[in-house]
Design an enzyme around this catalytic site. Sequence first.
Site, PDB file in Angstrom:
ATOM      1  N   TYR A 190       0.851  -1.191   0.000  1.00  0.00           N
ATOM      2  CA  TYR A 190       0.000   0.000   0.000  1.00  0.00           C
ATOM      3  C   TYR A 190       0.884   1.237   0.000  1.00  0.00           C
ATOM      4  O   TYR A 190       1.457   1.604   1.032  1.00  0.00           O
ATOM      5  CB  TYR A 190      -0.912  -0.031   1.231  1.00  0.00           C
ATOM      6  CG  TYR A 190      -1.849   1.148   1.313  1.00  0.00           C
ATOM      7  CD1 TYR A 190      -2.870   1.303   0.389  1.00  0.00           C
ATOM      8  CD2 TYR A 190      -1.719   2.099   2.309  1.00  0.00           C
ATOM      9  CE1 TYR A 190      -3.734   2.388   0.461  1.00  0.00           C
ATOM     10  CE2 TYR A 190      -2.580   3.178   2.398  1.00  0.00           C
ATOM     11  CZ  TYR A 190      -3.578   3.315   1.468  1.00  0.00           C
ATOM     12  OH  TYR A 190      -4.437   4.378   1.542  1.00  0.00           O
ATOM     13  N   TYR A 246      -5.267   5.751  -7.108  1.00  0.00           N
ATOM     14  CA  TYR A 246      -5.508   5.515  -5.686  1.00  0.00           C
ATOM     15  C   TYR A 246      -6.953   5.087  -5.502  1.00  0.00           C
ATOM     16  O   TYR A 246      -7.859   5.914  -5.544  1.00  0.00           O
ATOM     17  CB  TYR A 246      -5.219   6.795  -4.886  1.00  0.00           C
ATOM     18  CG  TYR A 246      -5.388   6.629  -3.400  1.00  0.00           C
ATOM     19  CD1 TYR A 246      -4.411   5.989  -2.641  1.00  0.00           C
ATOM     20  CD2 TYR A 246      -6.517   7.107  -2.751  1.00  0.00           C
ATOM     21  CE1 TYR A 246      -4.557   5.840  -1.276  1.00  0.00           C
ATOM     22  CE2 TYR A 246      -6.669   6.959  -1.376  1.00  0.00           C
ATOM     23  CZ  TYR A 246      -5.684   6.327  -0.650  1.00  0.00           C
ATOM     24  OH  TYR A 246      -5.840   6.180   0.701  1.00  0.00           O
TER      25      TYR A 246
END
Lengths: 396, 162
Positions: free
Chosen positions: A297, A348
């Site tokens: 991430y 994102y």
Amino acid sequence: MTETITPADHNAIRDRAAIVGIGETEFSWDSGKSELQLASEAIKNACDDAGISPHDIDGMVRYDSDNNTETMLVQALGIKTLRHWESIAFGGGAGNATVGHAAAAIAAGYCNYAVCFRAGNLRSNVRLGQARGPERIPGGSRSFLVPWGAMAPAHNFGMFVRRYMHQYGATSRDFGWVAVTLRHHASRNPRALRRKPITIEDHQRSRMVADPLRLLDFCQENDGAAAIVMTTPERARDLRHSKTLVLVEAAAQGSGPSIDGVVFRPDLAVAESAHTARDLWSRARLTAKDMDAFMFYDHFTPFCLLGLEAYGFVPFGEARDFVQGGDNIRFDGILPTNTHGGNHSEAYIHGLTHPQEAVRLIRGTSTAQPPKKQINRVLSCSSTAQLSAAVIIRRG
Amino acid sequence: MARKQQEEAEFEAMTRPLEGIPLPDLENLPDYERGFWEGTRSHELRIQRCSDCKKYRHPPSPMCPHCHSMNYEWPGTNGQGQVYSLVVVHHPVHRAIGEKEQVPYNICLIELEEQEGLRIISNVLDVPQDEISIGMPVEVTFMPTVDDPNVVLPMFVRARSD
Ligand SMILES: [Zn+2]
């Protein structure tokens, strides 16, 4: 650390859920669409990829920060009966938990086809990186952060990065190699929002936003949606991707102590995913050495280094050497890392694109597919400093 | 702001609290947070401490996370500490920060002398941003905010004797 909670021989979800479909919308800066439309499109695309109808979905795992509720989607998709639903808190860092929870629901027989999704106008609507106000704070950890200007994720996570640099001697240039490599991956990916290659000098010249974080250390803020459809391995054999079974082998979540307000933790140089990693490897009876690729991430590039260390790919303090020059983490390197370009350069979608890319790598359909080796196991995880989650996705 | 001016500004020191940003609503705080703000108004850095096991904690909370006692007290601290970590903000994320040209500013996590790992978020004043570093000894000072003089913030300056 507390003792391991799960006996190493107990992993109730092991290979009992398959990822059969992935889908997304176009990624953009301003979708011009409602978030319900984004969610509907991504879920429909994931169902098409799986070869099922949205009518077949009977389980749903959403992010609690998503504006689309279960009731909205049952109606929009024409779901006949929703047998199982749940939502995961703490967004991106915990994004992989949606996959772990869906796997558990499938393994328990709570539903036949579960969908995980995240949909949002995360740029054209409310941006995570922007502070809101004016307002008065009714107490809580924010009132011990905001009055001194600590208002954005970069302010909190930058504290970890500065401490990490201090402890291990890592530099902004080290983080730059992560940025360069992720952008290189995105340059091969037609879905990606940022495709123009960058050099290490471009990174070093990019403006300082929240020192030590430069502009090219940040992820994107954009609009879009992603979805993942899961079912039992038995059903998966009758679906569209029956030749390549993609299984969830293990999952874990972890927090560590004292995390409200993010920065009020004992040691800011160690990612809390060290807790998550310990449980994950114990359940899976595997180690970092067994992983063929690493999806982390990437809200900020330095967390690549913290993740490599927390999950044991390298000893603590040595990730800066490992990422040097970018060769090791490039798609054709020792440890292909965020081959889609990640939050940094692709898009994102709050962490859900990472398990999606793990599926592509196993299918052999990534736009940065490692040329010389078959990808059998992928770690999709976060090393974030607030409630992390991880899954191991493997070829069946 | 012109680029040259901006580059010069980067070496400026922060001299006072930020203006125009959200502040705590002192009238509506939980009881267990009030002691902190009552302390700052008296120009004393009071940190919540468990009355039973005597461990400090910050930010404040209703129950001691160590011994689970609901009893707490607000002893004054000596206001001495050192910088544990910091971020220097160059790009404003709140409109008022930009409008009032309040960048760059620093956010520091200060470890207080009273107890290992006892840390508080603040700003270090009167020191050029590039001279603030991890381990730097600092001491507390107090300043009312412009937006609400009843909200007095603990701020830190370079320690006079280190
Ligand atoms: Zn106690």
